[in-house]
Motif scaffolding. Structure first.
Motif, mmCIF file in Angstrom:
data_model
loop_
_atom_site.group_PDB
_atom_site.id
_atom_site.type_symbol
_atom_site.label_atom_id
_atom_site.label_comp_id
_atom_site.label_asym_id
_atom_site.label_seq_id
_atom_site.Cartn_x
_atom_site.Cartn_y
_atom_site.Cartn_z
ATOM 1 N N PHE A 59 0.867 -1.179 0.000
ATOM 2 C CA PHE A 59 0.000 0.000 0.000
ATOM 3 C C PHE A 59 0.902 1.226 0.000
ATOM 4 O O PHE A 59 1.885 1.294 0.738
ATOM 5 N N VAL A 60 0.540 2.215 -0.838
ATOM 6 C CA VAL A 60 1.360 3.406 -1.022
ATOM 7 C C VAL A 60 0.575 4.641 -0.605
ATOM 8 O O VAL A 60 -0.610 4.772 -0.918
ATOM 9 N N ASP A 61 1.237 5.533 0.117
ATOM 10 C CA ASP A 61 0.705 6.871 0.382
ATOM 11 C C ASP A 61 1.557 7.826 -0.443
ATOM 12 O O ASP A 61 2.731 8.039 -0.153
ATOM 13 N N THR A 62 0.965 8.378 -1.495
ATOM 14 C CA THR A 62 1.742 9.163 -2.454
ATOM 15 C C THR A 62 1.882 10.619 -2.010
ATOM 16 O O THR A 62 1.172 11.097 -1.138
ATOM 17 N N GLY A 118 -3.338 2.513 -3.497
ATOM 18 C CA GLY A 118 -3.134 3.813 -2.870
ATOM 19 C C GLY A 118 -4.265 4.755 -3.217
ATOM 20 O O GLY A 118 -5.227 4.377 -3.896
ATOM 21 N N ASP A 119 -4.147 6.011 -2.782
ATOM 22 C CA ASP A 119 -5.224 6.973 -2.983
ATOM 23 C C ASP A 119 -5.123 7.624 -4.359
ATOM 24 O O ASP A 119 -4.263 7.288 -5.171
ATOM 25 N N ARG A 120 -6.011 8.599 -4.603
ATOM 26 C CA ARG A 120 -6.078 9.268 -5.906
ATOM 27 C C ARG A 120 -5.307 10.584 -5.923
ATOM 28 O O ARG A 120 -5.607 11.462 -6.740
ATOM 29 N N PHE A 121 -4.323 10.723 -5.052
ATOM 30 C CA PHE A 121 -3.529 11.949 -5.012
ATOM 31 C C PHE A 121 -2.954 12.256 -6.394
ATOM 32 O O PHE A 121 -2.438 11.376 -7.082
ATOM 33 N N SER A 122 -3.038 13.513 -6.797
ATOM 34 C CA SER A 122 -2.495 14.020 -8.071
ATOM 35 C C SER A 122 -3.093 13.337 -9.295
ATOM 36 O O SER A 122 -2.437 13.192 -10.325
ATOM 37 N N GLY A 123 -4.363 12.944 -9.173
ATOM 38 C CA GLY A 123 -5.031 12.340 -10.325
ATOM 39 C C GLY A 123 -4.365 11.055 -10.765
ATOM 40 O O GLY A 123 -4.138 10.172 -9.955
ATOM 41 N N GLY A 124 -4.020 10.969 -12.049
ATOM 42 C CA GLY A 124 -3.422 9.743 -12.570
ATOM 43 C C GLY A 124 -1.917 9.799 -12.682
ATOM 44 O O GLY A 124 -1.313 8.900 -13.298
ATOM 45 N N THR A 201 0.659 1.731 6.405
ATOM 46 C CA THR A 201 0.694 0.534 7.253
ATOM 47 C C THR A 201 -0.713 0.002 7.504
ATOM 48 O O THR A 201 -0.958 -1.207 7.393
ATOM 49 N N ALA A 202 -1.630 0.882 7.864
ATOM 50 C CA ALA A 202 -3.009 0.451 8.111
ATOM 51 C C ALA A 202 -3.644 -0.086 6.837
ATOM 52 O O ALA A 202 -4.343 -1.112 6.854
ATOM 53 N N GLY A 203 -3.375 0.583 5.715
ATOM 54 C CA GLY A 203 -3.953 0.133 4.453
ATOM 55 C C GLY A 203 -3.499 -1.259 4.054
ATOM 56 O O GLY A 203 -4.312 -2.100 3.654
ATOM 57 N N VAL A 204 -2.198 -1.530 4.189
ATOM 58 C CA VAL A 204 -1.707 -2.844 3.774
ATOM 59 C C VAL A 204 -2.100 -3.924 4.777
ATOM 60 O O VAL A 204 -2.300 -5.086 4.403
ATOM 61 N N ALA A 205 -2.240 -3.560 6.049
ATOM 62 C CA ALA A 205 -2.706 -4.539 7.037
ATOM 63 C C ALA A 205 -4.114 -5.017 6.696
ATOM 64 O O ALA A 205 -4.424 -6.217 6.831
#
Length: 221
Positions: A59-62, A118-124, A201-205
């Motif tokens: 899981f990535v937090d961008t 991961g989330d939609r930060f910065s669009g694509g 961490t929470a996302g990948v757990a």
């Protein structure tokens, strides 16, 4: 039913005390107790190597590279009924997104992971960066607050093993729960704080707890 009450308490002790024990709620509370955090951190464990007989998830937090946030990745695998965090990595501002993505690609290859969430930060933008490196980037539809809410039963039930990584632990301790006038909870970082590492961490757990929802996730060949 005692078993039902036990399950409800494990999901969310704060809500349980308000709902079933009629305790008054303040508008701002700590997300988790220090004792619970201590119980799920494996002392001295900073990473675990890849195990070929287990699936691994990422899981990535961008982040953009020039703001105050960090780019982070967390990798976990399921072991029995637990999500075991095996690796966390962080790129603090300022960084080159393309160079950071290449470094992350090497980490993902080490754990035979070819798809991240991961989330939609910065669009694509990040989706395109990862695509160029042969990595599939899938969007997580849950909000951060929802991720933290769903992460809580794993913490309280000791169904997660966290690395002894101080920044991640600090961010977990700093999460705050606020309650609106309508009774809706929001869980977020404190004012001026960071949550990039604990979000990954929470996302990948959660990912490691729901492998059936992630069918088709193939490793590097």
């Amino acid at each position: 039913d005692r078993k039902f009450l036990d399950r409800e308490y494990e999901k969310d002790p704060v809500s349980f005390r308000a709902e079933y024990e009629a305790n008054f709620r303040t508008d701002l509370e700590s997300y988790i107790s220090p004792e619970v955090v201590e119980a799920v951190v494996v002392k001295g464990r900073t990473y675990l190597p890849h195990e070929s007989h287990r699936p691994h998830y990422a899981f990535v937090d961008t982040a953009g590279g020039s703001g105050g946030n960090s780019l982070t990745v967390a990798i976990a695998r399921p072991e029995q009924n637990r999500s075991v965090i095996v690796k966390v990595a962080e790129w603090r501002s300022h960084f080159d997104p393309f160079e950071a993505a290449k470094t992350m690609q090497a980490i993902l290859r080490e754990y035979k992971v070819s798809r991240v969430r991961g989330d939609r930060f910065s669009g694509g933008t990040w989706k395109s960066i990862f695509r160029e490196l042969g990595i599939t980037y899938e969007y997580e539809e849950k909000t951060k607050s929802d991720i933290y809410h769903d992460f809580l039963p794993l913490l309280n039930g000791r169904r997660v093993e966290l690395l002894d990584h101080q920044q991640t632990i600090n961010q977990l301790h700093a999460l705050e729960r606020s309650t609106s006038k309508l009774g809706r909870d929001t869980i977020a970082r404190g004012r001026g704080g960071l949550d990039d590492l604990i979000n990954a961490t929470a996302g990948v757990a959660l990912m490691a707890q729901r492998p059936k929802m992630l069918e088709g996730w193939t490793p590097y060949q």
